[in-house]
Design a protein around this motif. Structure first.
Motif, short mmCIF file in Angstrom:
data_model
loop_
_atom_site.label_atom_id
_atom_site.label_comp_id
_atom_site.label_asym_id
_atom_site.label_seq_id
_atom_site.Cartn_x
_atom_site.Cartn_y
_atom_site.Cartn_z
N GLY A 245 -37.86 -2.47 32.98
CA GLY A 245 -38.61 -1.66 33.94
C GLY A 245 -39.98 -1.26 33.40
O GLY A 245 -40.90 -0.98 34.15
N HIS A 246 -40.08 -1.26 32.06
CA HIS A 246 -41.35 -0.85 31.46
C HIS A 246 -42.12 -2.02 30.87
O HIS A 246 -43.00 -1.84 30.04
N CYS A 256 -46.76 4.72 35.79
CA CYS A 256 -45.29 4.73 35.74
C CYS A 256 -44.83 6.08 35.19
O CYS A 256 -45.60 6.80 34.55
N CYS A 258 -43.25 6.58 32.71
CA CYS A 258 -43.31 6.57 31.24
C CYS A 258 -44.72 6.87 30.74
O CYS A 258 -44.94 7.02 29.55
N CYS A 263 -46.19 -0.78 35.11
CA CYS A 263 -44.84 -1.21 34.73
C CYS A 263 -44.11 -1.77 35.97
O CYS A 263 -44.36 -1.32 37.09
ZN LIG Z 1 -43.08 2.48 32.49
#
Ligand SMILES: [Zn+2]
Length: 407
Positions: A245-246, A256, A258, A263
């Protein structure tokens, strides 16, 4: 040292697990066939099988067919001899519990929700312990047959130590789930990341049966994957192997959760789907979503978009097709990293398979490097909403039957 019931330790003999797993995978099998398949001597097989029968793990069933002479007695796993509890702790605060027999049949289910708003780690563990104690209590005399609890936890997990390293939606850090629950319940506890658990569940009970190399992508609120390569579940040096996912698919893409930009998760998660639909609505595009959410756009979510798409709503269909194309890019990257024999898509977004699978197959056919990889089997999970729960159960089952966590 605390006391952990012996069932796990009892299984540690290699020959025992080999025989048990041979019986499990064959369903029903005569003793002679076990000796042939395992290359163990007939007396060894007889001894161990007798031991397994004494422990009620294996039962003799009706005789099989034989060409003349005595019909051989068949052996099978006694599914109800032991039970396992699985727990799936999702991003949305939904916690699924399931009690399974040795054949992976879920015989009891329960769902709990974490209270809205923030829950402290202490309250969370307390809720788990209370729920598990109640569930165990409800099993009556069968509770003596419990051999362990498997937990599929979202976020980053140190599965060896059983620590939830980081659960983004709950904001938990370094939570020693295994230690806390073993102390409270006096049962062996196994903890794994939910997408990784799903991958194991697929190999044992789902679309991944018989696969040596497979990637299972969980697409819901987040996007994560379990990667099984040459029969081994990958964890990596720091437990983040499979965090597809990243992986960045567009350097100038949206931000994202994160903190990075572009991402895959920022394009293909349930949240991304919602945001794309809302953007189109804000631009004045007409859609049955307006009626469905009665003007409250907060209510628009993946499920509503899917329902609208089923009714032929062009905005919703477009949004899902586009999600399929973004997922296809992520899947192409996965395919070229790992070259798995099969890719399985699970999680909430996979329910929209009729809208997302076509663009995925199309792009992979066009862009994968080799003729065979162009035809990589890509399907949705057949375990459905309970995929990670089945995976959680399999964490314990796989240890009983194979001594290795993933196979
Ligand atoms: Zn991410």
């Amino acid at each position: 040292m605390m006391h952990i019931p012996g069932s796990f330790q009892l299984m540690k003999s290699l020959n025992r697990t080999l025989i048990l797993n041979t019986i499990r995978t064959k369903g029903v099998i005569p003793r002679s066939e076990i000796a042939k398949l395992t290359k163990l001597t007939p007396p060894t097989v007889t001894n161990i099988v007798n031991e397994l029968i004494r422990e009620d793990l294996v039962v003799e069933t009706e005789p099989g067919t034989s060409s003349g002479g005595r019909k051989p007695i068949l052996l099978s796993i006694n599914g109800k001899a032991r039970f396992i509890i699985g727990v799936d702790i999702g991003v949305s605060g939904k916690i699924r519990f399931g009690v399974s027999d040795l054949n992976g049949q879920i015989v009891k289910r329960e769902v709990k929700h974490l209270p809205n708003g923030s829950t402290s780690e202490k309250e969370f563990v307390k809720l788990l312990v209370t729920s598990l104690r109640a569930l165990i209590g409800s099993l009556g005399s069968d509770k003596e047959k419990l051999i362990g609890v498997g937990i599929a936890m979202h976020g980053m997990v140190d599965s060896e130590q059983g620590i939830a390293l980081w659960a983004p939606s709950l904001k938990f850090k370094d939570l020693p789930l295994k230690e806390e629950l073993e102390r409270a319940l006096n049962l062996p506890i196994r903890v794994e990341n939910d997408a990784k658990a799903l991958a194991i569940g697929e190999v044992w009970f789902g679309n991944g049966q018989g696969e040596e190399s497979l990637v299972c992508i969980n697409v819901g609120e987040g996007v994560g994957a379990g990667v099984i390569l040459d029969g081994k579940l990958l964890h990596g040096n720091d437990h983040i192997a499979g965090e597809v996912g990243h992986t960045i698919i567009d350097l100038s893409g949206p931000k994202c959760s994160c903190g990075n930009y572009g991402c895959l998760q920022a394009f293909a998660s349930g949240q991304a789907l919602k945001e794309r639909a809302l953007k189109e609505l804000a631009l004045g595009r007409s859609s049955v979503l307006q009626e469905k959410c009665k003007g409250d756009f907060d209510l628009v979510d993946g499920r509503l978009i899917y329902e609208a798409a089923l009714e032929g709503d062009s905005l919703s269909i477009d949004v899902l097709h586009q999600t399929g194309r973004y997922l296809a890019v992520g899947i192409l990257n996965i395919l070229h990293f790992y070259n798995p024999g099969r890719i399985i898509i699970g999680g909430g977004v996979s329910k929209a398979e009729r809208f997302i699978l076509e663009p995925i197959h199309e792009l992979v056919k066009k862009r994968a490097l080799t003729p065979r990889s162009k035809n990589t089997r890509i399907t949705v999970s057949e375990l459905g909403e309970e995929g990670s729960l089945v995976g959680a159960i399999t964490l314990v089952l796989s240890e009983l039957f194979t001594q290795s966590i993933s196979r």
